[in-house]
Design an enzyme around this catalytic site. Structure first.
Site, PDB file in Angstrom:
ATOM      1  N   ARG A   1     -62.005  48.310 -41.649  1.00 22.42           N
ATOM      2  CA  ARG A   1     -62.050  47.514 -42.597  1.00 22.42           C
ATOM      3  C   ARG A   1     -63.738  47.331 -42.781  1.00 22.42           C
ATOM      4  O   ARG A   1     -64.419  47.581 -41.818  1.00 22.42           O
ATOM      5  CB  ARG A   1     -61.360  45.775 -42.436  1.00 22.42           C
ATOM      6  CG  ARG A   1     -60.031  45.793 -42.220  1.00 22.42           C
ATOM      7  CD  ARG A   1     -59.310  46.110 -43.489  1.00 22.42           C
ATOM      8  NE  ARG A   1     -57.686  45.726 -43.277  1.00 22.42           N
ATOM      9  CZ  ARG A   1     -56.873  46.693 -42.807  1.00 22.42           C
ATOM     10  NH1 ARG A   1     -57.096  47.637 -42.167  1.00 22.42           N
ATOM     11  NH2 ARG A   1     -55.736  46.442 -42.461  1.00 22.42           N
TER      12      ARG A   1
ATOM     13  N   TYR B   1     -47.503  40.970 -52.259  1.00 25.26           N
ATOM     14  CA  TYR B   1     -48.970  41.007 -52.788  1.00 25.26           C
ATOM     15  C   TYR B   1     -49.449  42.147 -53.096  1.00 25.26           C
ATOM     16  O   TYR B   1     -49.977  42.287 -54.365  1.00 25.26           O
ATOM     17  CB  TYR B   1     -49.865  40.728 -51.130  1.00 25.26           C
ATOM     18  CG  TYR B   1     -51.336  40.424 -51.440  1.00 25.26           C
ATOM     19  CD1 TYR B   1     -51.637  39.062 -51.941  1.00 25.26           C
ATOM     20  CD2 TYR B   1     -52.349  41.397 -51.154  1.00 25.26           C
ATOM     21  CE1 TYR B   1     -53.012  38.731 -52.255  1.00 25.26           C
ATOM     22  CE2 TYR B   1     -53.529  41.071 -51.345  1.00 25.26           C
ATOM     23  CZ  TYR B   1     -53.961  39.917 -51.739  1.00 25.26           C
ATOM     24  OH  TYR B   1     -55.277  39.592 -52.097  1.00 25.26           O
TER      25      TYR B   1
HETATM   26  P1  NAD Z   1     -57.472  31.249 -50.667  1.00 23.91           P
HETATM   27  O1  NAD Z   1     -55.965  31.695 -49.855  1.00 23.91           O
HETATM   28  O2  NAD Z   1     -58.454  30.866 -49.873  1.00 23.91           O
HETATM   29  O3  NAD Z   1     -57.374  30.843 -52.155  1.00 23.91           O
HETATM   30  C1  NAD Z   1     -56.437  31.011 -52.985  1.00 23.91           C
HETATM   31  C2  NAD Z   1     -56.220  29.755 -53.810  1.00 23.91           C
HETATM   32  O4  NAD Z   1     -55.300  29.943 -54.936  1.00 23.91           O
HETATM   33  C3  NAD Z   1     -55.934  28.422 -53.054  1.00 23.91           C
HETATM   34  O5  NAD Z   1     -56.747  27.588 -53.031  1.00 23.91           O
HETATM   35  C4  NAD Z   1     -54.441  28.294 -53.151  1.00 23.91           C
HETATM   36  O6  NAD Z   1     -54.081  27.118 -53.176  1.00 23.91           O
HETATM   37  C5  NAD Z   1     -54.457  28.722 -54.733  1.00 23.91           C
HETATM   38  N1  NAD Z   1     -53.106  29.162 -55.222  1.00 23.91           N
HETATM   39  C6  NAD Z   1     -52.249  30.041 -54.574  1.00 23.91           C
HETATM   40  N2  NAD Z   1     -51.156  30.224 -55.360  1.00 23.91           N
HETATM   41  C7  NAD Z   1     -51.208  29.258 -56.594  1.00 23.91           C
HETATM   42  C8  NAD Z   1     -50.508  29.092 -57.708  1.00 23.91           C
HETATM   43  N3  NAD Z   1     -49.363  29.517 -57.626  1.00 23.91           N
HETATM   44  N4  NAD Z   1     -51.137  28.305 -58.592  1.00 23.91           N
HETATM   45  C9  NAD Z   1     -52.249  27.593 -58.382  1.00 23.91           C
HETATM   46  N5  NAD Z   1     -52.750  27.860 -57.384  1.00 23.91           N
HETATM   47  C10 NAD Z   1     -52.517  28.579 -56.272  1.00 23.91           C
HETATM   48  O7  NAD Z   1     -57.841  32.857 -50.830  1.00 23.91           O
HETATM   49  P2  NAD Z   1     -59.217  33.592 -51.094  1.00 23.91           P
HETATM   50  O8  NAD Z   1     -59.775  34.476 -49.924  1.00 23.91           O
HETATM   51  O9  NAD Z   1     -60.088  32.539 -51.834  1.00 23.91           O
HETATM   52  O10 NAD Z   1     -58.855  34.909 -52.457  1.00 23.91           O
HETATM   53  C11 NAD Z   1     -58.905  34.354 -53.780  1.00 23.91           C
HETATM   54  C12 NAD Z   1     -58.395  35.386 -54.596  1.00 23.91           C
HETATM   55  O11 NAD Z   1     -59.222  36.735 -54.277  1.00 23.91           O
HETATM   56  C13 NAD Z   1     -56.920  35.637 -54.145  1.00 23.91           C
HETATM   57  O12 NAD Z   1     -56.416  35.900 -55.745  1.00 23.91           O
HETATM   58  C14 NAD Z   1     -57.009  37.106 -53.588  1.00 23.91           C
HETATM   59  O13 NAD Z   1     -55.920  37.835 -53.575  1.00 23.91           O
HETATM   60  C15 NAD Z   1     -58.372  37.655 -53.990  1.00 23.91           C
HETATM   61  N6  NAD Z   1     -58.886  38.388 -53.011  1.00 23.91           N
HETATM   62  C16 NAD Z   1     -59.506  37.972 -51.903  1.00 23.91           C
HETATM   63  C17 NAD Z   1     -59.860  38.720 -50.857  1.00 23.91           C
HETATM   64  C18 NAD Z   1     -60.667  38.404 -49.535  1.00 23.91           C
HETATM   65  O14 NAD Z   1     -60.848  39.075 -48.603  1.00 23.91           O
HETATM   66  N7  NAD Z   1     -60.804  36.931 -49.575  1.00 23.91           N
HETATM   67  C19 NAD Z   1     -59.795  40.026 -51.010  1.00 23.91           C
HETATM   68  C20 NAD Z   1     -58.888  40.440 -52.027  1.00 23.91           C
HETATM   69  C21 NAD Z   1     -58.599  39.892 -53.050  1.00 23.91           C
HETATM   70  N1  UDP Z   2     -55.885  41.556 -37.317  1.00 16.71           N
HETATM   71  C1  UDP Z   2     -56.225  41.541 -35.878  1.00 16.71           C
HETATM   72  N2  UDP Z   2     -55.735  40.155 -35.365  1.00 16.71           N
HETATM   73  C2  UDP Z   2     -55.746  39.015 -36.116  1.00 16.71           C
HETATM   74  C3  UDP Z   2     -55.639  39.155 -37.408  1.00 16.71           C
HETATM   75  C4  UDP Z   2     -55.862  40.372 -38.160  1.00 16.71           C
HETATM   76  O1  UDP Z   2     -56.055  42.529 -35.312  1.00 16.71           O
HETATM   77  O2  UDP Z   2     -55.729  37.993 -35.266  1.00 16.71           O
HETATM   78  C5  UDP Z   2     -55.788  42.769 -37.894  1.00 16.71           C
HETATM   79  C6  UDP Z   2     -54.908  43.144 -38.931  1.00 16.71           C
HETATM   80  O3  UDP Z   2     -53.776  43.733 -38.352  1.00 16.71           O
HETATM   81  C7  UDP Z   2     -55.675  44.109 -40.049  1.00 16.71           C
HETATM   82  C8  UDP Z   2     -57.003  43.683 -39.715  1.00 16.71           C
HETATM   83  O4  UDP Z   2     -57.310  42.956 -38.806  1.00 16.71           O
HETATM   84  O5  UDP Z   2     -55.404  45.508 -39.349  1.00 16.71           O
HETATM   85  C9  UDP Z   2     -57.644  42.865 -40.951  1.00 16.71           C
HETATM   86  O6  UDP Z   2     -56.512  41.874 -41.247  1.00 16.71           O
HETATM   87  P1  UDP Z   2     -56.693  40.594 -42.260  1.00 16.71           P
HETATM   88  O7  UDP Z   2     -55.417  40.019 -42.291  1.00 16.71           O
HETATM   89  O8  UDP Z   2     -58.014  40.130 -42.064  1.00 16.71           O
HETATM   90  O9  UDP Z   2     -56.890  41.580 -43.627  1.00 16.71           O
HETATM   91  P2  UDP Z   2     -56.197  42.676 -44.401  1.00 16.71           P
HETATM   92  O10 UDP Z   2     -55.138  43.199 -43.295  1.00 16.71           O
HETATM   93  O11 UDP Z   2     -55.394  42.095 -45.641  1.00 16.71           O
HETATM   94  O12 UDP Z   2     -57.237  43.556 -44.487  1.00 16.71           O
END
Ligand code: NAD
Ligand code: UDP
Length: 311
Positions: A212, A146
């Protein structure tokens, strides 16, 4: 009248983005492209009958052609539990998928916004993280599919800008939460709320001292749309809420709001879990006049209400 493509539009953030885009301009058409790896049709089922909404089931690692004025590239599993379940698919989605999306942008002249992440900073040694910090990422660890995938996607964006004159925008999104997260998504906010609502103890990984900074979904989508429509493309732009909490504080807040009789169970910390994370949003504030407005407690209450209805 614009056509806007949202890859990953069936996911948590993507579905909210589709809603906002359709509401913002009654002349625009929104095309949602998704392979539903982590997304869910119920996130967009309310849009299916809208004549300005189109759904394409497609994996972005396969080349595609779409005529669009703007492309938001959100396709990629975002939860560590999901992306570590399918690491090769994750890095390919970031690298091949980004290349395919950039080729469409180069061919059609569409402006393209990449949903990058605070994970490009890895386990940061600079705190809070400004955009100029290059990060501290383990390139061969369990999060690398990722983190390195998203770093490479950013590189591709800037190489397409320099070599092909592509009109790119890059948002570095910090932890965002809210309605339409899947109950089995595996991220901290959804895990803790679902556990609490089911009367189970909350699973905190490690000692819970890692931090976070949590942004509510409506604030984040507002920032994404503002960045897409701004003229700024010199660097990526951090989007996140600078209020920082330990994971134990998050667990305690959710226990207090759902059922104070619950307690915390401590479990092993996953590999390469970042110890601290907080955005420096000076740039977003100055170029977009953007700042989050939803306080953690208010956003968590809305998210608890949502999960109460669906589980
Ligand atoms: P999510 O998993 O809910 O959404 C991702 C979507 O992408 C899903 O609908 C999934 O089916 C689709 N997808 C995955 N692989 C695919 C592929 N190969 N082709 C077509 N569709 C595909 O996650 P989210 O939280 O909505 O995140 C959306 C975007 O934002 C992602 O790129 C993620 O990396 C980025 N992002 C999210 C967060 C967050 O905290 N939510 C933080 C940083 C970055
Ligand atoms: N985390 C946790 N318990 C859970 C899920 C996540 O303690 O059931 C912790 C995880 O180890 C991380 C933080 O919460 O330190 C945020 O995790 P998340 O998966 O939400 O996002 P990311 O690690 O990608 O920031």
């Amino acid at each position: 009248m614009s056509t806007i493509l949202v890859t990953g539009g069936g996911g948590f953030l993507g579905s909210h983005l589709c809603d906002v885009l359709l509401e913002a301009n009654c002349d625009d058409t929104v095309i949602c492209m998704d392979n539903f790896f982590t997304g869910c049709k119920s996130n967009i089922s309310h849009l299916i009958d809208n004549p300005r909404f189109e759904l394409i089931r497609h994996d972005i690692t396969d080349p595609f052609n779409v005529e669009a004025n703007q492309i938001y590239n959100l396709a990629c599993p975002a939860s560590p539990a999901h992306y570590q379940r399918s690491p090769i698919n994750t890095i390919q989605t970031n690298v091949l998928g980004m290349t395919n999306a950039l080729n469409v942008a180069a061919k059609t002249g569409a402006r393209i916004l990449q949903a990058s992440t605070s994970e490009v900073y890895g386990d940061p040694e600079v705190h809070p993280q400004p955009e100029g910090y290059f990060g501290n990422v383990n390139p061969i660890g369990v999060r690398a599919c990722y983190d390195e995938g998203k770093r490479c996607a950013e590189t591709l964006c800037y190489d397409y800008k320099r070599d092909m004159d592509c009109d790119i925008r890059v948002a570095r999104i910090f932890n965002t939460y809210g309605t339409r997260m899947q109950p089995d998504d595996g991220r901290a906010v959804s895990n803790f709320i679902v556990q609490a609502l089911c009367g189970n103890n909350i699973t905190v990984y490690g000692d819970g001292s890692q931090t976070r900074s949590f942004c509510y979904v409506s604030d984040l989508i507002d920032g994404l749309v503002k960045l897409m429509n701004s003229e700024y493309s010199d660097t990526p732009v951090n989007l996140g809420n600078p209020e920082e909490f330990t994971i134990l504080q998050l667990a305690e807040l959710i226990i207090e709001l759902v059922d104070p009789s619950l307690s915390v169970t401590f479990e092993a910390l996953p590999g390469d879990d970042p110890t601290q994370r907080r955005p420096d949003i000076t740039l977003a504030d100055s170029i977009l006049s953007w700042k989050p407005t939803v306080r953690l407690t208010d956003g968590i209450v809305k998210t608890i209400d949502y999960f109460r209805k669906i589980i």
